[in-house]
Design a protein around this motif. Structure first.
Motif, mmCIF file in Angstrom:
data_model
loop_
_atom_site.group_PDB
_atom_site.id
_atom_site.type_symbol
_atom_site.label_atom_id
_atom_site.label_comp_id
_atom_site.label_asym_id
_atom_site.label_seq_id
_atom_site.Cartn_x
_atom_site.Cartn_y
_atom_site.Cartn_z
ATOM 1 N N SER A 1 0.829 -1.207 0.000
ATOM 2 C CA SER A 1 0.000 0.000 0.000
ATOM 3 C C SER A 1 0.862 1.254 0.000
ATOM 4 C CB SER A 1 -0.901 0.001 1.238
ATOM 5 O OG SER A 1 -0.110 0.130 2.402
ATOM 6 N N VAL A 2 0.291 2.347 -0.492
ATOM 7 C CA VAL A 2 0.988 3.639 -0.483
ATOM 8 C C VAL A 2 1.374 4.012 0.940
ATOM 9 C CG1 VAL A 2 0.723 6.103 -0.927
ATOM 10 C CG2 VAL A 2 -0.173 4.444 -2.562
ATOM 11 N N GLU A 3 0.436 3.772 1.847
ATOM 12 C CA GLU A 3 0.663 4.101 3.252
ATOM 13 C C GLU A 3 1.863 3.332 3.813
ATOM 14 O OE1 GLU A 3 -2.746 3.004 5.421
ATOM 15 O OE2 GLU A 3 -2.353 4.331 7.128
ATOM 16 N N GLY A 4 1.894 2.028 3.536
ATOM 17 C CA GLY A 4 2.987 1.203 4.030
ATOM 18 C C GLY A 4 4.322 1.609 3.430
ATOM 19 N N GLN A 5 4.332 1.852 2.137
ATOM 20 C CA GLN A 5 5.584 2.213 1.477
ATOM 21 C C GLN A 5 6.093 3.565 1.977
ATOM 22 O OE1 GLN A 5 6.210 1.051 -2.525
ATOM 23 N NE2 GLN A 5 5.818 -0.989 -1.730
ATOM 24 N N ASN A 6 5.171 4.474 2.281
ATOM 25 C CA ASN A 6 5.602 5.770 2.793
ATOM 26 C C ASN A 6 5.971 5.731 4.274
ATOM 27 O OD1 ASN A 6 5.536 7.138 0.426
ATOM 28 N ND2 ASN A 6 3.457 7.954 0.692
ATOM 29 N N ALA A 7 5.481 4.712 4.989
ATOM 30 C CA ALA A 7 5.902 4.575 6.389
ATOM 31 C C ALA A 7 7.322 4.034 6.456
ATOM 32 C CB ALA A 7 4.956 3.636 7.139
ATOM 33 N N VAL B 1 5.160 3.684 -8.050
ATOM 34 C CA VAL B 1 5.498 4.948 -8.693
ATOM 35 C C VAL B 1 4.636 6.092 -8.177
ATOM 36 C CG1 VAL B 1 6.571 4.090 -10.798
ATOM 37 C CG2 VAL B 1 4.085 4.139 -10.626
ATOM 38 N N ASP B 2 3.485 5.770 -7.522
ATOM 39 C CA ASP B 2 2.575 6.843 -7.097
ATOM 40 C C ASP B 2 2.728 7.206 -5.619
ATOM 41 O OD1 ASP B 2 1.739 4.446 -6.159
ATOM 42 O OD2 ASP B 2 -0.387 4.680 -6.694
ATOM 43 N N ALA B 3 3.720 6.631 -4.931
ATOM 44 C CA ALA B 3 3.779 6.833 -3.480
ATOM 45 C C ALA B 3 4.411 8.173 -3.109
ATOM 46 C CB ALA B 3 4.542 5.695 -2.815
ATOM 47 N N VAL B 4 5.498 8.563 -3.804
ATOM 48 C CA VAL B 4 6.200 9.788 -3.410
ATOM 49 C C VAL B 4 5.304 11.015 -3.638
ATOM 50 C CG1 VAL B 4 8.153 11.279 -3.924
ATOM 51 C CG2 VAL B 4 8.487 8.824 -3.745
ATOM 52 N N SER B 5 4.576 11.009 -4.766
ATOM 53 C CA SER B 5 3.731 12.177 -5.048
ATOM 54 C C SER B 5 2.608 12.297 -4.015
ATOM 55 C CB SER B 5 3.151 12.063 -6.464
ATOM 56 O OG SER B 5 2.507 10.818 -6.614
ATOM 57 N N ALA B 6 2.275 11.177 -3.341
ATOM 58 C CA ALA B 6 1.229 11.228 -2.313
ATOM 59 C C ALA B 6 1.709 11.961 -1.061
ATOM 60 C CB ALA B 6 0.783 9.812 -1.952
ATOM 61 N N ALA B 7 2.996 11.919 -0.796
ATOM 62 C CA ALA B 7 3.517 12.584 0.410
ATOM 63 C C ALA B 7 4.953 13.037 0.181
ATOM 64 C CB ALA B 7 3.432 11.635 1.614
ATOM 65 N N PRO B 8 5.174 13.988 -0.725
ATOM 66 C CA PRO B 8 6.553 14.362 -1.091
ATOM 67 C C PRO B 8 7.343 14.933 0.081
ATOM 68 C CG PRO B 8 4.958 15.870 -2.082
ATOM 69 C CD PRO B 8 4.169 14.755 -1.483
ATOM 70 N N GLU B 9 6.613 15.506 1.097
ATOM 71 C CA GLU B 9 7.342 16.155 2.195
ATOM 72 C C GLU B 9 8.146 15.155 3.008
ATOM 73 O OE1 GLU B 9 4.113 15.765 1.917
ATOM 74 O OE2 GLU B 9 3.485 14.678 3.713
ATOM 75 N N LEU B 10 7.855 13.837 2.865
ATOM 76 C CA LEU B 10 8.560 12.822 3.636
ATOM 77 C C LEU B 10 9.958 12.548 3.087
ATOM 78 C CD1 LEU B 10 5.704 10.187 4.080
ATOM 79 C CD2 LEU B 10 6.594 11.733 5.819
ATOM 80 N N TYR B 11 10.207 12.951 1.852
ATOM 81 C CA TYR B 11 11.439 12.525 1.182
ATOM 82 C C TYR B 11 12.382 13.691 0.979
ATOM 83 C CZ TYR B 11 8.870 8.247 0.480
ATOM 84 O OH TYR B 11 8.162 7.096 0.696
ATOM 85 N N ASN B 12 13.693 13.434 1.233
ATOM 86 C CA ASN B 12 14.673 14.521 1.075
ATOM 87 C C ASN B 12 15.051 14.699 -0.389
ATOM 88 O OD1 ASN B 12 16.729 12.689 0.371
ATOM 89 N ND2 ASN B 12 17.397 12.446 2.494
ATOM 90 N N ALA B 13 15.953 15.653 -0.627
ATOM 91 C CA ALA B 13 16.260 16.040 -2.008
ATOM 92 C C ALA B 13 16.795 14.852 -2.805
ATOM 93 C CB ALA B 13 17.285 17.178 -2.006
ATOM 94 N N TYR B 14 17.675 14.049 -2.180
ATOM 95 C CA TYR B 14 18.222 12.927 -2.931
ATOM 96 C C TYR B 14 17.119 11.955 -3.320
ATOM 97 C CZ TYR B 14 20.006 8.640 -4.475
ATOM 98 O OH TYR B 14 20.181 7.552 -5.257
ATOM 99 N N LEU B 15 16.285 11.587 -2.321
ATOM 100 C CA LEU B 15 15.259 10.579 -2.573
ATOM 101 C C LEU B 15 14.258 11.058 -3.623
ATOM 102 C CD1 LEU B 15 14.718 9.265 1.058
ATOM 103 C CD2 LEU B 15 15.922 8.137 -0.812
ATOM 104 N N GLN B 16 13.947 12.354 -3.599
ATOM 105 C CA GLN B 16 13.017 12.878 -4.604
ATOM 106 C C GLN B 16 13.599 12.747 -5.997
ATOM 107 O OE1 GLN B 16 10.451 15.894 -4.102
ATOM 108 N NE2 GLN B 16 10.308 15.835 -1.881
ATOM 109 N N SER B 17 14.918 13.048 -6.109
ATOM 110 C CA SER B 17 15.520 12.955 -7.438
ATOM 111 C C SER B 17 15.571 11.485 -7.876
ATOM 112 C CB SER B 17 16.908 13.597 -7.430
ATOM 113 O OG SER B 17 17.924 12.631 -7.462
ATOM 114 N N ALA B 18 15.880 10.581 -6.918
ATOM 115 C CA ALA B 18 15.912 9.160 -7.264
ATOM 116 C C ALA B 18 14.529 8.680 -7.685
ATOM 117 C CB ALA B 18 16.419 8.336 -6.081
ATOM 118 N N ALA B 19 13.486 9.160 -6.969
ATOM 119 C CA ALA B 19 12.128 8.740 -7.303
ATOM 120 C C ALA B 19 11.742 9.229 -8.695
ATOM 121 C CB ALA B 19 11.145 9.259 -6.252
ATOM 122 N N ALA B 20 12.170 10.446 -9.041
ATOM 123 C CA ALA B 20 11.878 10.961 -10.377
ATOM 124 C C ALA B 20 12.548 10.084 -11.428
ATOM 125 C CB ALA B 20 12.367 12.406 -10.500
ATOM 126 N N ASP B 21 13.823 9.693 -11.160
ATOM 127 C CA ASP B 21 14.524 8.820 -12.100
ATOM 128 C C ASP B 21 13.844 7.459 -12.195
ATOM 129 O OD1 ASP B 21 16.314 10.783 -12.577
ATOM 130 O OD2 ASP B 21 17.945 9.927 -11.372
#
Lengths: 423, 383
Positions: free
Chosen positions: A329-335, A347-367
């Motif tokens: 689940s999105v919830e589990g993956q974001n926990a 692929v839809d988890a980071v956009s659900a809660a972007p504030e949880l992820y730092n700059a590196y993780l956001q760039s990795a998620a985009a890639d």
């Protein structure tokens, strides 16, 4: 066969009742077998807390065996499976470590119905599901994604030395003498497996994504011209490293420490290094440490993933299914992932809660959402365990002889004995 | 009647342990030998971890593979490593232990304190020892910077476990030569011994002649076995073979841990020499050095032998110390025990791992069995 039928019917029943039965009705135990102790323990604890809030009646047994990338846990797991006492669910690297070891041995249950009912076929990238699939069955649920081909550096030092971050291995080799004259290790490596880890980034850089995948389908000949090119390039790259000086005694963290301290310019390591630098060393991504795709591999994401499956003969099937649903689940993956320092496989988890992820993780998620995806060799995705183990022998042939021909021939021989290279 | 009942009771009392040893020692040894003669994990068609995996009998194929396959050089290197490790470890422990025991025998003040200090490392597990020494032998720290920190001298440049140098080069193809040389040396020693004691007998001539013939025959046989093995390795010079300098650090750590044990054995032995003997020697005009050389040391021979047996089987089976110090993947410090683990539980090559384990068992048996045999004979003679 009978047992199997029984289990399948049990699974079907479970799905039929899932809508009707309230989650609280689950009771009994759930044994989760993993190697997430120590630094990674809190991330697993967060998942278990989420599971327990949904299923308060289930007693979770958190069975961990320490040791990076599961070196010890896998041995314990094998004795348990061979002894006929599987845990309810266990951590396994997605890819060949799952399929080549457990699925071919008929030790895992097919989860494709669960994928269909939870809508996971769309949530996870197709390239990822492909590597969890054998003959139409899908056999595990990925929790997280790590990236293998990342180049780490210290931005302040790079500016001080007046060099640019190399985009290709040739650029790196051209910059190499500059570092050596300054008394800096151009590329730092650590104990044996980190050298293998470097190799897969060099090989991907030289062969490209298609060439790399070709090794495992038989299209890239293990002793062919292209592979000789990989070994030759690897030889040149290692000449710019600390291999043989103090490498064998360095853990990957100590290798990263050298980059942070400015004693070394670059290091190739998986992106758990980002978690180490942000959490343990307290550095900011982008300013405290810099990152880029390994030279020559921009646009390609070499991934590895931890996943959980349902072994045949698991004592508490319903509880395990509920656990797998939490994982997917999105919830589990974001926990889990912000604490682990990895990105969600969905692929839809980071956009659900972007504030949880730092700059590196956001760039990795985009890639992760946009790049070409290829599987890592060293971390259990691309080749079976026999090949992974014997690849150490190939590497020893190379380090001892420094001969591209001898190494390529050794790899060809290992390809045959392990049956890992297609054909 | 009574003795019969005693025997019955003794048998019943022993039965549980006999059954347990029978299952958990000899049963599993048999199973390992059996597994080593199958293709479990060698056949890509048969997933090694399947519940119903088919294990076909392949005879000595696995043994032949690890002995002759070009890519199995890791196993053969592990044998060479074990050989050198055993020699230097046993020698180091005996010499260091003897030295410490002799020093403590000089009526030093606080002898009990020093005895405890020297014996203490033995209380640690090999994993702890390995971790400590791994830190101390870091190329850029630990004892390498000790001379710098204490005396301002330049630091030691030796890289210890990272070292890739090979000393005392060795070729498998020369094994027949080494065996022949060893045989000749033993014969020469025996001949001189007999000549000095003038106890030549016809049977001894016969035995010597038989040994010579056997040695020559063995040398021919080994030639036949080993030479084809060396050809592929000669074509692709994979790795020089010999004493890996990376082992030095591990030997130091092992000697540090176990020399206290030999010291304790030697102290007990030295204390076992009656004071009257020493006194008598002194009265006869023996110097203190000669008292040790001629009176005490000869009495320690059986202790040296049992120390060598105990240390020898530890070093042949060593796993934890190397695992903690160098990890399982350092090809320069690989030992058979590590290979059993990595081949079996990482690569799922269970048959190959069993073959290596059986070879380890063979080497340990070669050391232990004659010793047990002689001990049994001794005790039955005493009765």
């Amino acid at each position: 066969m009978k047992k199997r039928l029984l289990l399948i019917s049990l699974l079907v029943l479970t799905f039929a009742f899932v809508g009707a039965v309230r989650a609280q009705d689950l009771s009994g135990q759930l044994e989760i077998f993993s190697w997430w102790a120590g630094d990674e323990g809190p991330a697993l604890e967060a998942l278990i807390a989420l599971y327990n809030s949904q299923n308060p009646g289930v007693e979770v047994i958190n069975a961990t065996v320490t040791g990076g990338s599961g070196v010890n846990a896998r041995a314990v797991l094998k004795t348990r499976m061979l002894g006929g006492t599987p845990p309810d669910t266990f951590q396994v690297h997605a890819g060949e470590e799952l399929t080549g070891t457990w699925v071919v041995a008929d030790r895992m249950e097919d989860l494709s119905d669960l994928y269909a009912s939870e809508g996971w076929n769309e949530a996870f990238p197709a390239d990822l599901i492909d590597l969890l699939t054998v003959d139409g069955g899908i056999y595990s649920v990925p929790v997280n994604i790590h990236r293998s081909n990342v180049l780490w550096y210290n931005p302040a030092k790079i500016a001080e030395w007046g060099v640019t971050v190399p985009a290709t291995w040739d650029e790196f080799l051209a910059a190499c003498p500059t570092f050596q004259e300054a008394g800096v290790i151009p590329l730092v490596v650590g104990e044996a497996w980190t050298v293998n880890h470097l190799w897969e980034s060099v090989a991907l850089g030289v062969l490209g994504a298609d060439g790399w995948n070709g090794i495992w389908t038989g299209e890239t000949a293990p002793a062919g011209e292209e592979m000789l090119g990989v070994w030759n390039k690897f030889n040149e790259v290692l000449a710019c490293s600390n291999l043989g000086a103090d490498s064998a005694g360095l853990s990957w963290q100590q290798a990263i420490d050298k980059v942070v301290a400015g004693e070394a310019a670059f290091n190739i390591m998986g992106d758990w290094a980002a978690g180490y630098m942000t959490t343990t060393l307290g550095l900011e991504p982008g300013t405290g440490f810099g990152f880029a795709a390994a030279p020559g591999t921009a646009g390609t994401f070499m991934w590895l993933s931890d996943s959980f499956g349902l072994p045949v003969g698991a004592p508490n099937v319903d509880n395990t299914i509920a656990w797998l649903k939490v994982l997917g689940s999105v919830e589990g993956q974001n926990a889990f992932n912000p604490l682990k320092g990895s990105i969600p496989a969905r692929v839809d988890a980071v956009s659900a809660a972007p504030e949880l992820y730092n700059a590196y993780l956001q760039s990795a998620a985009a890639d992760w959402g946009s790049n070409r995806l290829v599987g890592s060799l060293v971390h259990g995705v691309a080749a079976n365990e026999r090949f992974m183990g014997d690849f150490n022998t190939v590497m020893e042939v190379f380090v001892a002889s420094r001969s591209a021909e001898a190494s390529a021939n050794a790899m060809a021989a290992v390809c045959i004995t392990s049956g890992a290279c297609g054909g | 009647m009574r003795s019969n009942r005693d025997r019955l009771i003794a048998f019943v009392m022993l039965l549980p342990s006999l059954i347990l040893v029978g299952i958990f020692v000899y049963g599993f040894i048999t199973q390992a030998i059996q597994t080593s003669m199958t293709d479990w994990g060698q056949n890509p068609e048969q997933p090694p971890l399947a519940a119903n995996v088919v294990k076909s009998f392949v005879g000595l194929q696995n043994y032949q593979n690890i002995m002759t396959d070009t890519l199995e050089f890791t196993f053969r290197n592990s044998l060479i490593n074990t050989f050198f490790f055993t020699v230097f470890f046993v020698l180091g422990c005996v010499v260091a232990g003897l030295l410490l025991a002799l020093l403590l025998d000089q009526n030093v003040k606080g002898e009990a304190f020093f005895r405890t200090v020297f014996l203490f490392p033995m209380a640690l597990s090999f994993v702890v020892t390995g971790t400590i020494w791994r830190w101390m032998l870091q190329p850029n720290g630990g004892i390498n910077i000790l001379p710098q920190a204490l005396l301002g001298l330049p630091p030691i440049q030796f890289t210890w476990i990272n070292n890739r140098d090979v000393w005392l080069p060795f070729e498998w193809g020369n094994v027949p030569m080494y065996v022949t040389m060893l045989g000749i040396a033993i014969l020469a020693f025996m001949a001189i011994n007999y000549a000095l004691s003038r106890r030549w007998r016809a049977t001894q001539y016969a035995v010597i002649a038989a040994v010579v013939v056997l040695l020559i025959f063995l040398a021919r046989l080994w030639d036949f076995i080993w030479l084809p093995l060396d050809t592929p390795e000669a074509e692709t010079p994979i790795a020089p073979k010999g004493f890996n300098a990376a082992l030095i650090g591990i030997i130091i750590a092992a000697v540090w841990q176990m020399s206290g044990y030999t010291m304790a054995m030697f102290i007990a032995g030295i204390r076992g020499v009656p004071e009257e003997l020493r006194e008598a020697a002194r009265v006869d005009g023996c110097s203190e050095i000669d008292v040790y050389r001629r009176i005490v040391l000869p009495q320690l021979n059986p202790i040296i032998l049992s120390a060598m047996i105990v240390l020898g089987h530890i070093s042949l089976k060593i796993f934890d110390l190397v695992f903690a110090m160098a990890g399982p993947d350092n090809a320069k410090t690989v030992v058979p025990g590590l290979l059993v683990y990595t081949e079996g539980f990482r690569e799922n090559a269970f048959a190959k791992a069993s073959a290596i384990a059986v070879i380890m068992l063979f080497f340990v048996a070669v050391i232990i069995v004659p010793y047990l045999w002689s001990q049994l004979r001794q005790s039955s003679q005493e009765r």
